[in-house]
Design a protein around this motif. Structure first.
Motif, mmCIF file in Angstrom:
data_model
loop_
_atom_site.group_PDB
_atom_site.id
_atom_site.type_symbol
_atom_site.label_atom_id
_atom_site.label_comp_id
_atom_site.label_asym_id
_atom_site.label_seq_id
_atom_site.Cartn_x
_atom_site.Cartn_y
_atom_site.Cartn_z
ATOM 1 N N ASN A 1 0.848 -1.186 0.000
ATOM 2 C CA ASN A 1 0.000 0.000 0.000
ATOM 3 C C ASN A 1 0.884 1.237 0.000
ATOM 4 O OD1 ASN A 1 0.533 0.885 2.836
ATOM 5 N ND2 ASN A 1 -0.532 -1.020 3.349
ATOM 6 N N ILE A 2 0.273 2.396 -0.067
ATOM 7 C CA ILE A 2 1.063 3.619 -0.224
ATOM 8 C C ILE A 2 1.861 3.958 1.027
ATOM 9 C CG2 ILE A 2 -0.519 4.523 -1.950
ATOM 10 C CD1 ILE A 2 -1.656 6.399 0.147
ATOM 11 N N GLN B 1 -11.146 10.637 -4.670
ATOM 12 C CA GLN B 1 -10.352 10.191 -3.527
ATOM 13 C C GLN B 1 -10.283 8.663 -3.471
ATOM 14 O OE1 GLN B 1 -8.311 12.574 -2.099
ATOM 15 N NE2 GLN B 1 -9.092 12.068 -0.077
ATOM 16 N N PRO B 2 -9.159 8.111 -3.070
ATOM 17 C CA PRO B 2 -9.102 6.664 -2.847
ATOM 18 C C PRO B 2 -10.075 6.248 -1.754
ATOM 19 C CG PRO B 2 -6.900 7.630 -2.904
ATOM 20 C CD PRO B 2 -7.867 8.764 -2.843
ATOM 21 N N SER B 3 -10.401 4.989 -1.710
ATOM 22 C CA SER B 3 -11.329 4.486 -0.701
ATOM 23 C C SER B 3 -10.718 4.607 0.698
ATOM 24 C CB SER B 3 -11.664 3.023 -0.987
ATOM 25 O OG SER B 3 -10.497 2.221 -0.831
ATOM 26 N N LEU C 1 -6.646 4.093 2.420
ATOM 27 C CA LEU C 1 -5.929 5.091 3.201
ATOM 28 C C LEU C 1 -5.955 4.805 4.698
ATOM 29 C CD1 LEU C 1 -7.188 8.338 1.401
ATOM 30 C CD2 LEU C 1 -5.092 7.065 0.994
ATOM 31 N N LYS C 2 -6.414 3.624 5.087
ATOM 32 C CA LYS C 2 -6.612 3.368 6.513
ATOM 33 C C LYS C 2 -5.304 3.310 7.291
ATOM 34 C CE LYS C 2 -6.858 -1.676 5.910
ATOM 35 N NZ LYS C 2 -7.735 -2.861 6.029
ATOM 36 N N ASP C 3 -4.196 3.031 6.602
ATOM 37 C CA ASP C 3 -2.903 2.994 7.283
ATOM 38 C C ASP C 3 -2.214 4.346 7.283
ATOM 39 O OD1 ASP C 3 -2.323 -0.232 5.841
ATOM 40 O OD2 ASP C 3 -3.096 0.265 7.825
ATOM 41 N N PRO D 1 -4.800 12.332 8.822
ATOM 42 C CA PRO D 1 -6.160 12.290 8.286
ATOM 43 C C PRO D 1 -6.141 12.288 6.768
ATOM 44 C CG PRO D 1 -5.994 13.914 10.046
ATOM 45 C CD PRO D 1 -4.605 13.441 9.763
ATOM 46 N N THR D 2 -7.137 11.598 6.200
ATOM 47 C CA THR D 2 -7.137 11.457 4.735
ATOM 48 C C THR D 2 -7.527 12.731 4.023
ATOM 49 O OG1 THR D 2 -9.431 10.716 4.784
ATOM 50 C CG2 THR D 2 -7.721 9.033 4.932
ATOM 51 N N ASN D 3 -8.067 13.715 4.727
ATOM 52 C CA ASN D 3 -8.501 14.931 4.043
ATOM 53 C C ASN D 3 -7.501 16.064 4.163
ATOM 54 O OD1 ASN D 3 -8.778 15.453 6.709
ATOM 55 N ND2 ASN D 3 -10.895 16.241 6.591
ATOM 56 N N THR D 4 -6.246 15.733 4.448
ATOM 57 C CA THR D 4 -5.257 16.796 4.637
ATOM 58 C C THR D 4 -4.598 17.222 3.337
ATOM 59 O OG1 THR D 4 -3.529 15.158 5.054
ATOM 60 C CG2 THR D 4 -4.696 16.047 6.975
ATOM 61 N N LEU D 5 -4.905 16.554 2.225
ATOM 62 C CA LEU D 5 -4.306 16.925 0.945
ATOM 63 C C LEU D 5 -4.929 18.240 0.500
ATOM 64 C CD1 LEU D 5 -2.285 15.759 -1.100
ATOM 65 C CD2 LEU D 5 -4.244 14.879 -2.361
#
Length: 786
Positions: free
Chosen positions: A430-431, A704-706, A710-712, A716-720
């Motif tokens: 994963n990323i 956005q990816p699921s 991005l769970k790892d 937070p996933t919305n920081t981009l």
């Protein structure tokens, strides 16, 4: 007659016979003996009956097959006889005088230019020497003097192609080709092919073979706008008198007439040059077999094709549009449009090139280093999800240099890393998977380094892509991923990078992730990145939108193009997310793209090695200059806006810088950066096009990816976030008027504080070949990481 009459006597006689046989054989009990004899007799009689039945069934099948065969022969003969008797030789085509084919931009109204006008001059057969006649016969129809005007093997091949659902192909005799030109149309249909056969047969019986050959040699298309051998000699060798053509020149003209585009004498591609040479030798061999030339002649002329002496191309090919016309012509040929129709069929060709975007791309080339010299730019822009090549820059003037820097393949360097990201995400990484960022790293016994040998510690895949950390990608592809190089190549080809011998070799190459061989052109790279922009939907890149024939039209966009989900949608979304970080991340190598003021994803790439001007010295010093030069510098970036193939607002654009006559010289003298990095001038040129090209269009965001993807995430996933409307004050929108002594503070390379003042030596990857098509690399050469 009583019941015991004839039947009784018969049974009594048969039993007595059995009794005597049994006594002779030594039996005692009559009933047992009779029973045994009866069973035995039954068995003896049953077997032959079955065998006769089998033979009878097989004979009947063979009989029916033979009958059907003879009926088929009779039917075919009858059809041919009736067709022959009812077919008249028509008057020669009055429309043979060709009409100009015009090529338009995508609006169908604005012309790009036109192909050649007709160039034809007839000469009698007596003025065409035997060497020229026999060269053409050796190339096209070696049984011309003896055949009945048709070729049964060609007919069989045509039928086979029809059965396979393919377009009706050639295999025609010289007589058939002449009939098609002078009496019929160029369309490839079954009915036209049958008419051709009947007319050719009748013409061969009613006309002298010499008359047919004379007509053929004065009408067949040789390419370069030349119809007939006299015009061809003038076009290729500046020799309008066929009698003065050499053996080699005659053989080369016979070579190209088969397919002037496939046997392109101007091509610099090794495969095409070899194809021309092989065909040329085939023609010479045919002339040798017929006794037209001697063994000594063959030995002399078969060494190489004769040199060309072409006349200057028409001014209609002058400037940038010459490359557009050339690309359109080549694609038409790949689509199966005959060359003579392309040149003089009166076609209306509508391309995918957008007139407004093309003007903006032409203007963007001004954003380049002041020092020009032999500095070349190749640039291409593709509409994601459609495969439409909307703008392309192959060079400033096609008439001065036919090398198209937008279609010539080059070393992609780190521009290949996004395909490694795609491969990793499809192989249980994963990323946020971590890899070694320190330098050097050992791969297959070789120590490979980062740019400037810099250490980064353990880094995630996202960080490694943002900063273009070579060792992390070596760790991923060559150490941690099972069959890593092969998986990388698979992912690249799925996105749209063409399957080539060079790329296939990369499946066993430890440096494949840094693109050490000429894997792709800017056109191909733009389309591969467009696959990510379209959320994994691949559409072949193309330049032809529609072809209008006299009386009918064919839409190639809908009819010919496959669309396929070659990258899983969730994987493409994650690749887009990671490549946005190359622009938005604090250490992104492409952060200058923030000036576009909209979401951008992309990747820099530089490939190093030894420039052609330094290779002799490098050989003398036993490789002391390995990796010291920058040979290619890339930026490929794309924007969001794809919704469907009919609703796509984004663009995927690739910019490549190269130097030198062949594109194999050192780029570094053209920049004051430590090296000619992709995050500087290539990205600046990209901005100069993309900013006006996108204008005030919607600033769409990528999907956005699921959450699972991005769970790892450590954050937070919305920081981009995306750049502010006004760019930072220290980010120059345009290049400085005077080249600075030191690299600009925003140069996206982040060299270490101890960067040497002199030019760095890039020695971290396997050695590059000295020519773009070289074999597998060896250690201590150089592909630059950024």
């Amino acid at each position: 007659m009583t019941p015991g009459g004839r039947r009784g006597r018969y049974d009594s006689w048969r039993n007595r016979e059995r009794y005597h046989i049994a006594r002779t054989l030594g039996g005692n009990d009559f009933s047992e003996i009779v029973e045994d004899c009866t069973v035995s007799e039954g068995r003896r009689k049953a077997a032959p009956v079955r065998r006769r039945g089998k033979r009878h069934w097989a004979l009947r099948v063979l009989g029916w097959m033979a009958a059907l065969f003879f009926l088929g022969v009779i039917a075919v003969s009858a059809v041919f006889f009736i067709g022959y008797q009812t077919t008249d030789i028509p008057d020669p085509n009055k429309a043979f005088a060709t009409n100009t084919t015009t090529v338009y931009f995508s609006d169908g109204r604005t012309p790009i230019g036109s192909f050649y006008d007709q160039n034809r001059r007839s000469v009698p057969l007596s003025q065409i020497p035997k060497t020229v006649q026999d060269a053409v016969i050796a190339a096209e129809d070696r049984t011309f003097w003896t055949n009945p005007g048709i070729s049964p093997s060609g007919m069989a091949r045509a039928a086979f192609n029809i059965a396979r659902g393919q377009q009706l192909q050639g295999g025609s005799t010289i007589t058939q080709q002449y009939v098609k030109i002078m009496y019929l149309t160029q369309e490839r249909t079954f009915s036209r092919k049958f008419s051709e056969l009947f007319i050719a047969t009748k013409l061969s019986r009613e006309k002298d073979k010499k008359e047919i050959l004379e007509g053929y040699l004065n009408t067949i298309y040789f390419g370069e706008g030349a119809y007939g051998v006299a015009a061809a000699g003038d076009a290729y060798f500046s020799q309008s008198n066929p009698a003065k053509l050499s053996i080699g020149e005659a053989a080369l003209l016979a070579t190209v007439l088969n397919n002037p585009t496939r046997f392109d004498t101007d091509s610099t591609e090794p495969a095409v040059k070899q194809r021309v040479l092989d065909r040329y030798r085939y023609v010479l061999d045919g002339m040798r077999q017929t006794g037209t030339i001697t063994e000594a002649d063959y030995a002399k002329w078969s060494k190489a094709v004769p040199p060309l002496d072409k006349k200057p191309k028409a001014n209609r090919f002058k400037g940038v549009q010459g490359f557009l016309l050339d690309m359109a012509r080549k694609e038409l040929s790949r689509l199966g449009v005959p060359d003579d129709q392309i040149s003089g069929g009166g076609l209306k060709i509508t391309t995918t090139f957008d007139v407004d975007l093309q003007k903006k791309m032409n203007a963007s080339i001004a954003e380049r280093p002041k020092k020009k010299g032999d500095l070349h730019i190749g640039m291409a822009s593709v509409r994601p999800g459609t495969g439409e090549l909307v703008a392309v820059y192959g060079g400033p003037d096609y008439l001065k240099n036919q090398l198209n820097w937008a279609t010539l393949r080059a070393r992609p360097g780190s521009s290949f890393k996004p395909f490694a990201v795609s491969a990793a995400l499809q192989n249980d990484f994963n990323i946020y998977s971590t890899f070694q960022g320190d330098s050097p790293i050992e791969v297959q016994g070789h120590k490979l380094k980062n740019e400037f040998n810099k250490d980064f510690g353990d880094v995630t895949l996202k960080e490694a892509t943002e900063q273009s950390i070579n060792t992390a990608f070596y760790d991923l592809v060559d150490n941690q991923m099972e069959n890593g190089p092969a998986e990388l190549v698979k992912a690249a080809e799925a996105a749209g990078i063409p399957k080539t011998n060079a790329l296939e070799r990369g499946k066993d190459n430890p440096s494949t992730v840094l693109g050490p061989d000429p894997y792709a052109s800017p056109v191909e790279m733009a389309n591969a990145y467009a696959t990510f922009a379209a959320r994994g939907l691949y559409v072949p890149v193309h330049t032809i939108k529609k072809v209008d024939y006299p009386g009918k039209a064919q839409d190639w966009t809908d009819a010919k193009l496959p669309r396929k989900q070659t990258v899983p949608q969730d994987v493409a979304d994650q690749v887009n997310y990671v490549l946005q970080n190359v622009v938005d991340g604090p250490n992104g190598t492409g952060k200058l793209a923030k000036d576009l003021d909209r979401p951008v994803a992309g990747k820099t790439g530089t490939a190093g090695g030894v420039g052609v001007e330094h290779r002799a010295a490098n050989t003398k010093c036993d490789g002391c200059k390995d990796g010291s030069d920058t040979l290619t510098s890339w930026w490929t970036g794309y924007t969001a806006g794809y919704k469907s193939p009919t609703d796509s607002k984004g663009l995927s654009t690739s910019v490549l810088y190269r130097a030198g006559k062949t594109g194999e010289s050192d780029l570094d003298p053209y920049s004051d950066d430590p090296a000619f990095f992709g995050g500087n001038w290539p990205l600046r040129t990209w901005l100069a096009f993309m900013d006006p090209a996108l204008g005030s269009s919607d600033k769409a965001e990528f999907d956005q990816p699921s959450d699972d993807a991005l769970k790892d995430s450590p954050m937070p996933t919305n920081t981009l976030t995306y750049p502010p409307t006004n760019p930072p004050t220290n980010t120059p929108t345009n290049p400085p008027t005077n080249t600075p002594t030191n690299p600009p503070t925003n140069t996206p390379t982040n060299p270490p504080t101890n960067t040497p003042t002199g030019k760095p030596t890039k020695t971290h990857t396997p050695k590059l070949p000295t020519i773009p098509t070289g074999g597998p690399p060896t250690p201590n050469g150089g592909t630059v990481g950024q």
